[in-house]
Design a protein around this motif. Structure first.
Motif, short mmCIF file in Angstrom:
data_model
loop_
_atom_site.label_atom_id
_atom_site.label_comp_id
_atom_site.label_asym_id
_atom_site.label_seq_id
_atom_site.Cartn_x
_atom_site.Cartn_y
_atom_site.Cartn_z
N LEU A 1 0.83 -1.20 0.00
CA LEU A 1 0.00 0.00 0.00
C LEU A 1 0.86 1.25 0.00
CD1 LEU A 1 -2.85 1.22 0.20
CD2 LEU A 1 -2.66 1.07 2.68
N GLN A 2 1.92 1.25 0.81
CA GLN A 2 2.80 2.42 0.87
C GLN A 2 3.51 2.64 -0.46
OE1 GLN A 2 5.06 1.02 4.24
NE2 GLN A 2 3.95 2.33 5.67
N GLY A 3 3.94 1.57 -1.11
CA GLY A 3 4.60 1.70 -2.40
C GLY A 3 3.68 2.25 -3.47
N VAL A 4 2.43 1.78 -3.49
CA VAL A 4 1.46 2.27 -4.46
C VAL A 4 1.16 3.74 -4.24
CG1 VAL A 4 -0.94 2.06 -5.22
CG2 VAL A 4 0.43 0.00 -4.87
N HIS A 5 1.02 4.14 -2.97
CA HIS A 5 0.78 5.56 -2.66
C HIS A 5 1.96 6.42 -3.12
CE1 HIS A 5 -3.05 5.74 -0.64
NE2 HIS A 5 -2.73 4.74 0.15
N PHE A 6 3.18 5.91 -2.91
CA PHE A 6 4.36 6.65 -3.32
C PHE A 6 4.38 6.83 -4.84
CE2 PHE A 6 8.80 6.57 -4.82
CZ PHE A 6 9.25 7.73 -4.22
N ALA A 7 4.09 5.75 -5.57
CA ALA A 7 4.06 5.84 -7.02
C ALA A 7 3.02 6.87 -7.48
CB ALA A 7 3.74 4.47 -7.62
N LYS A 8 1.87 6.85 -6.85
CA LYS A 8 0.80 7.80 -7.21
C LYS A 8 1.24 9.23 -6.94
CE LYS A 8 -4.07 8.86 -6.31
NZ LYS A 8 -5.27 8.50 -5.51
N ASP A 9 1.95 9.44 -5.83
CA ASP A 9 2.39 10.78 -5.46
C ASP A 9 3.35 11.38 -6.49
OD1 ASP A 9 0.88 10.95 -3.22
OD2 ASP A 9 2.51 10.61 -1.79
N ILE A 10 4.15 10.54 -7.16
CA ILE A 10 5.10 11.07 -8.13
C ILE A 10 4.57 10.94 -9.56
CG2 ILE A 10 7.08 10.66 -6.64
CD1 ILE A 10 7.81 8.24 -8.27
N GLY A 11 3.26 10.68 -9.66
CA GLY A 11 2.61 10.73 -10.96
C GLY A 11 2.63 9.46 -11.79
N ILE A 12 2.93 8.32 -11.16
CA ILE A 12 2.97 7.05 -11.88
C ILE A 12 1.66 6.30 -11.68
CG2 ILE A 12 4.10 4.79 -12.02
CD1 ILE A 12 6.71 6.22 -11.30
N THR A 13 1.00 5.94 -12.75
CA THR A 13 -0.31 5.29 -12.66
C THR A 13 -0.30 3.83 -13.13
OG1 THR A 13 -0.89 6.15 -14.85
CG2 THR A 13 -1.53 7.47 -12.93
N ARG A 14 0.73 3.42 -13.88
CA ARG A 14 0.82 2.05 -14.36
C ARG A 14 2.13 1.43 -13.91
NH1 ARG A 14 -0.55 1.44 -20.60
NH2 ARG A 14 -0.51 -0.74 -19.90
N SER A 15 2.05 0.41 -13.06
CA SER A 15 3.27 -0.18 -12.53
C SER A 15 3.04 -1.65 -12.17
CB SER A 15 3.74 0.59 -11.28
OG SER A 15 5.03 0.19 -10.91
N THR A 16 4.03 -2.47 -12.45
CA THR A 16 4.03 -3.86 -12.04
C THR A 16 4.67 -3.97 -10.66
OG1 THR A 16 4.24 -4.60 -14.33
CG2 THR A 16 4.84 -6.18 -12.62
N LEU A 17 4.08 -4.74 -9.76
CA LEU A 17 4.61 -4.89 -8.41
C LEU A 17 5.45 -6.15 -8.32
CD1 LEU A 17 1.44 -4.01 -6.29
CD2 LEU A 17 3.12 -2.48 -7.32
N GLU A 18 6.60 -6.06 -7.63
CA GLU A 18 7.48 -7.22 -7.51
C GLU A 18 8.15 -7.21 -6.15
OE1 GLU A 18 10.19 -9.11 -10.75
OE2 GLU A 18 11.41 -7.62 -9.70
N SER A 19 8.16 -8.39 -5.50
CA SER A 19 8.78 -8.55 -4.19
C SER A 19 9.31 -9.95 -4.06
CB SER A 19 7.75 -8.26 -3.08
OG SER A 19 8.27 -8.60 -1.81
N ASP A 20 10.21 -10.17 -3.08
CA ASP A 20 10.70 -11.52 -2.83
C ASP A 20 9.89 -12.24 -1.75
OD1 ASP A 20 11.46 -10.21 -0.56
OD2 ASP A 20 13.59 -10.69 -0.69
N SER A 21 8.82 -11.60 -1.29
CA SER A 21 8.00 -12.19 -0.24
C SER A 21 7.21 -13.38 -0.77
CB SER A 21 7.03 -11.15 0.33
OG SER A 21 6.14 -11.78 1.24
N LYS A 22 7.23 -14.47 -0.02
CA LYS A 22 6.45 -15.66 -0.38
C LYS A 22 5.08 -15.65 0.31
CE LYS A 22 10.53 -18.54 -1.17
NZ LYS A 22 11.24 -19.77 -0.79
N LYS A 23 4.89 -14.66 1.19
CA LYS A 23 3.62 -14.59 1.92
C LYS A 23 2.62 -13.69 1.24
CE LYS A 23 5.73 -15.48 6.42
NZ LYS A 23 5.90 -15.00 7.83
N ILE A 24 3.13 -12.71 0.45
CA ILE A 24 2.26 -11.78 -0.26
C ILE A 24 2.31 -12.13 -1.74
CG2 ILE A 24 1.79 -9.38 -0.79
CD1 ILE A 24 1.38 -10.00 2.12
N THR A 25 1.24 -12.55 -2.33
CA THR A 25 1.22 -12.92 -3.75
C THR A 25 0.06 -12.23 -4.44
OG1 THR A 25 -0.12 -14.88 -3.29
CG2 THR A 25 2.29 -15.15 -3.30
#
Length: 293
Positions: free
Chosen positions: A269-293
């Motif tokens: 959620l924090q990453g998406v808010h950050f992207a929105k704040d700097i004007g980015i509306t289309r982004s693929t999310l990527e993490s090494d977490s196996k718990k969040i998919t």
């Protein structure tokens, strides 16, 4: 480095560097007991500066700087972040006609640019020598980009992370001088580099090649560390385009986090808010977490 103001609750009016300019500066007005945090200056309902409160407390220069700061619509935590350049390299601000001293703030002997900060400053050379990263005399005459390429070509892969971490550490130390007037010893930089390298060596089994997103989509990579004992987390994220250029990066400290799944979900959620704040509306999310998919 600079603060992206959201709710203002993490930023001290009198002790932090948060006003626009280069370097990012502190307020110059006499300290008042009426206000303490930047959040005290914000009308939270209107998401705007409380001008009636600001005017009698601050001098004219500070008032102008405060009102020049765009107020985010988000009421999330403030972010300490660096915004990347389109070239992917740190830019010498002199080329942008910013009025600053053009001499290195540490040695005060040479004009400062990327090459001086990362290679030619006597301070930088001591750091490289202690980390056993060396180069030939003819490489010292190369521009920064060609010199860096030469370093990677003449050292084995085991040294590549060390080179990258060292350059980042030297630039971070330089920013501390500019923004905080702190002069870390070169030995402290070496110790910090070695600490990061130990961390990377522990996690080599999870390292993977970064794959760029398809144009025109960007990619948001994120990670989080969590302290059960202190019940807080630190979220970090970086956004890059299809060419791999950094569009923005930042991190957020969050308190009252009771378990790791909560921390890993929150960073999205924090990453998406950050992207929105700097004007980015289309982004693929990527993490090494196996718990969040």
């Amino acid at each position: 480095m600079g603060w992206r103001i959201r709710n203002g609750m993490s930023i001290s009016i009198w002790n932090d560097c948060w006003l626009l300019g280069f370097p990012v500066r502190k307020v110059t007005s006499s300290q008042s007991t009426q206000v303490d945090l930047v959040s005290d200056l914000i009308d939270m309902d209107e998401r705007s500066w409380n001008i009636d409160l600001i005017n009698p407390i601050f001098n004219e220069a500070d008032i102008e700087s405060i009102l020049d700061i765009h107020m985010s619509n988000s009421n999330q935590n403030d972010i300490l972040c660096w915004k990347g350049e389109g070239s992917g390299l740190y830019t010498n601000l002199l080329t942008k006609r910013v009025s600053i001293s053009n001499f290195c703030p540490r040695c005060n002997q040479s004009i400062e640019d990327n090459t001086h900060v990362g290679r030619d400053c006597p301070y930088a050379r001591k750091v490289w020598r202690l980390l056993d990263i060396r180069w030939s005399d003819d490489a010292s005459n190369l521009c920064f980009k060609e010199w860096l390429l030469r370093l990677f070509m003449t050292h084995n892969k085991g040294k590549h992370i060390c080179i990258a971490v060292t350059i980042w550490s030297l630039w971070f130390a330089r920013n501390r001088i500019i923004c905080e007037h702190q002069y870390p010893l070169f030995v402290a930089i070496v110790q910090k580099c070695r600490m990061y390298l130990r961390h990377f060596s522990i996690r080599t089994h999870v390292l993977a090649w970064w794959k760029p997103p398809l144009e025109p989509t960007t990619k948001l990579n994120f990670d989080v560390c969590f302290s059960y004992a202190h019940q807080k987390s630190c979220s970090g994220f970086i956004i890059r385009d299809s060419a791999g250029f950094v569009l923005g990066s930042g991190f957020i400290h969050t308190h009252h986090i009771t378990y790791v799944f909560m921390a890993e979900a929150l960073v999205i959620l924090q990453g998406v808010h950050f992207a929105k704040d700097i004007g980015i509306t289309r982004s693929t999310l990527e993490s090494d977490s196996k718990k969040i998919t």
